[in-house]
Design a protein around this motif. Structure first.
Motif, PDB file in Angstrom:
ATOM      1  N   GLN A  20      -9.639  -9.366  -4.090  1.00  0.00           N
ATOM      2  CA  GLN A  20      -9.719  -9.414  -2.628  1.00  0.00           C
ATOM      3  C   GLN A  20      -8.346  -9.201  -1.999  1.00  0.00           C
ATOM      4  O   GLN A  20      -8.211  -8.555  -0.955  1.00  0.00           O
ATOM      5  N   ALA A  39      -7.550  -5.453  -2.224  1.00  0.00           N
ATOM      6  CA  ALA A  39      -8.363  -4.690  -1.278  1.00  0.00           C
ATOM      7  C   ALA A  39      -7.765  -4.761   0.121  1.00  0.00           C
ATOM      8  O   ALA A  39      -7.721  -3.751   0.845  1.00  0.00           O
ATOM      9  N   ASP A  40      -7.275  -5.939   0.501  1.00  0.00           N
ATOM     10  CA  ASP A  40      -6.711  -6.081   1.845  1.00  0.00           C
ATOM     11  C   ASP A  40      -5.306  -5.494   1.955  1.00  0.00           C
ATOM     12  O   ASP A  40      -4.884  -5.083   3.040  1.00  0.00           O
ATOM     13  N   ARG A  81       0.846  -1.198   0.000  1.00  0.00           N
ATOM     14  CA  ARG A  81       0.000   0.000   0.000  1.00  0.00           C
ATOM     15  C   ARG A  81       0.885   1.253   0.000  1.00  0.00           C
ATOM     16  O   ARG A  81       1.976   1.270   0.579  1.00  0.00           O
ATOM     17  N   ASN A 124       2.359   2.662   3.264  1.00  0.00           N
ATOM     18  CA  ASN A 124       3.151   1.774   4.121  1.00  0.00           C
ATOM     19  C   ASN A 124       4.516   2.408   4.383  1.00  0.00           C
ATOM     20  O   ASN A 124       5.403   2.395   3.533  1.00  0.00           O
ATOM     21  N   ILE A 127      -4.423  -2.691   0.339  1.00  0.00           N
ATOM     22  CA  ILE A 127      -4.723  -1.266   0.474  1.00  0.00           C
ATOM     23  C   ILE A 127      -5.274  -0.963   1.863  1.00  0.00           C
ATOM     24  O   ILE A 127      -4.971   0.064   2.465  1.00  0.00           O
ATOM     25  N   GLY A 128      -6.091  -1.892   2.373  1.00  0.00           N
ATOM     26  CA  GLY A 128      -6.683  -1.692   3.694  1.00  0.00           C
ATOM     27  C   GLY A 128      -5.738  -1.953   4.860  1.00  0.00           C
ATOM     28  O   GLY A 128      -6.085  -1.666   6.008  1.00  0.00           O
ATOM     29  N   GLY A 129      -4.560  -2.503   4.575  1.00  0.00           N
ATOM     30  CA  GLY A 129      -3.583  -2.743   5.633  1.00  0.00           C
ATOM     31  C   GLY A 129      -3.737  -4.067   6.348  1.00  0.00           C
ATOM     32  O   GLY A 129      -3.034  -4.325   7.319  1.00  0.00           O
ATOM     33  N   GLN A 130      -4.628  -4.944   5.855  1.00  0.00           N
ATOM     34  CA  GLN A 130      -4.791  -6.251   6.507  1.00  0.00           C
ATOM     35  C   GLN A 130      -3.604  -7.180   6.210  1.00  0.00           C
ATOM     36  O   GLN A 130      -3.262  -8.018   7.034  1.00  0.00           O
ATOM     37  N   ARG A 178      -2.597   4.197  -5.198  1.00  0.00           N
ATOM     38  CA  ARG A 178      -3.049   3.403  -4.046  1.00  0.00           C
ATOM     39  C   ARG A 178      -2.033   2.332  -3.666  1.00  0.00           C
ATOM     40  O   ARG A 178      -1.976   1.900  -2.513  1.00  0.00           O
TER      41      ARG A 178
END
Length: 331
Positions: free
Chosen positions: A197, A200-201, A138, A141, A203-206, A225
C-alpha cells in the motif's frame, strides 16, 4: 481390612501407570513431531514480501516435515497482532512466527513493556534472510531527483515531505526518524497496513517516499516506476551502481539490513526445535530456494539459534539509542 489394602494397592498401581504414561509420553510427542499440520503465522498482509517468503518456505518445508505447513496472515499493530498470537500459543512447535527485525528488535527496543519484549519470549529457529533498505520516490518526481534534493525539500518545507511506514516502531518509521535526526529536518510519517500500500501511494503521488526493504521495492525500481535515492548496503550494489549508500550520504546505521526470522514460543521442547532447525536449514540451503531469494535481493540466512539471539540483543541496544536521540517514545 484385607479388602481395603487390596483396593489401596490397586489405586496406587493405576496412579503409577498414569504417571508413568505421562512421563514417557512427553518425550515421545517430541520424538514423533510433527503429527499434524504446522501453522506459520505471518504478521503482514497477504501478497507482500513476508507472505511470499513464508509460502516459499512452507512449500518446501512440508515435504521435509511430512505434514502441511499452513500460512496464517495476522497483520496489524506493527506486527504485534500476529506476534502476540504466536507468543501465547502452546509451546509445542505447531505454531511458529515468521517475523522480521521489526518484531524481534525494533518494537522491543521502543516498547519494552510489550508482552513480546522480554528476551526469553522466543525460542529462535533460524534467520531466514536479509535485505538492504532503500529510500525511493516515484520515478516522475521532478522535485526530488536525489538524496540531496530530498534534504533540500525537507528543509524548505518542514513537515511537507511524507514517507510511508507500516506502523510506529517499524523499519521505515525508524529509518525516517534516523534521517530526520541526522540532518535536523522535519518529515511526516504516514502509516499503512503493509508495504504494498505504501508503494502504491508513492507511485500514485499521494506520499513522497518509500523507506522499505530493497526486496520489496526492487520490482518497481527495475520496472522504472520507482527512483532509488540511497541504500543501506555496506557498498554500492552492482545492479544499482549509481545509487549511493547510506554512509555516502551521511546516514550512520550500524545494522544496515532488514531481516526475517522464524521463532517458536518459549518453552518449546528442544527436540522439536532441533527438528525444525535441521529441516529449515535444508530448505535454506536448497539452490532453487537461494536463487529465488537472490532474484529478490535477499541473502539467505542460516540455522544457528545463537546468532539469532546475539543479533537481537545488539540491535535492541542500537535502536534504543536511536529512539533516545530521535526522541521516539511509543510506550
Amino acid at each position: 481390612m484385607l479388602m481395603l489394602l487390596r483396593t489401596s494397592m490397586r489405586q496406587l498401581y493405576i496412579c503409577a501407570l498414569l504417571v508413568g504414561g505421562i512421563l514417557t509420553n512427553a518425550p515421545a510427542h517430541a520424538d514423533s513431531f510433527p503429527e499434524r499440520p504446522v501453522h506459520l503465522v505471518v504478521p503482514f498482509s497477504p501478497g507482500g514480501l513476508s507472505d511470499s517468503i513464508a509460502r516459499m518456505i512452507a512449500d518446501k518445508l512440508r515435504f521435509r516435515l511430512g505434514q502441511p505447513v499452513v500460512i496464517e496472515n495476522r497483520p496489524g499493530g506493527s506486527t504485534l497482532i500476529g506476534a502476540e498470537h504466536v507468543a501465547k500459543a502452546p509451546p509445542d512447535g505447531y505454531t511458529l512466527l515468521l517475523g522480521s527485525s521489526t518484531t524481534f528488535s525494533m518494537l522491543p527496543a521502543l516498547r519494552p513493556r510489550l508482552p513480546i519484549a522480554a528476551e526469553d519470549t522466543w525460542a529462535p529457529v533460524a534467520i531466514v534472510g536479509e535485505t538492504s533498505i532503500v529510500v525511493s520516490t516515484r520515478a516522475e518526481n521532478a522535485t526530488i531527483e536525489s538524496f540531496a534534493s530530498l534534504l533540500a525539500q525537507a528543509r524548505a518545507r518542514p513537515g511537507a515531505v511524507t514517507y510511508g511506514t507500516t506502523g510506529p516502531g517499524t523499519a521505515p518509521h525508524l529509518v525516517g526518524a534516523m534521517i530526520a535526526t541526522t540532518f535536523q529536518v522535519d518529515m511526516t510519517p504516514v502509516a499503512y497496513r503493509g508495504s504494498m500500500q505504501v508503494l502504491a501511494d508513492v507511485i500514485g503521488g499521494q506520499i513522497d517516499l518509500s523507506l522499505d526493504p530493497l526486496a520489496v521495492a526492487k520490482p518497481l525500481i527495475d520496472a522504472g516506476r520507482l527512483k532509488p535515492l540511497a541504500i543501506s548496503s555496506a557498498a554500492r550494489l552492482p545492479q544499482y551502481s549509481a545509487v549511493p549508500t547510506f554512509s555516502e550520504v551521511g546516514v550512520t546505521m550500524s545494522s544496515g539490513a532488514f531481516w526475517y526470522g522464524i521463532a517458536a514460543p518459549r518453552g518449546t521442547p528442544q527436540k522439536v526445535l532441533e527438528r525444525l532447525r535441521v529441516e529449515l536449514q535444508t530448505v535454506l540451503q536448497n539452490p532453487e530456494f537461494q536463487n529465488t531469494l537472490a532474484e529478490r535481493a535477499i541473502v539467505v540466512g542460516h540455522g544457528r539459534a545463537e546468532d539469532f539471539r546475539q543479533r537481537v540483543r545488539a540491535e535492541i541496544a542500537q535502536y534504543r539509542q536511536l529512539a533516545k536521540d530521535a526522541r521516539i517514545k511509543l510506550d
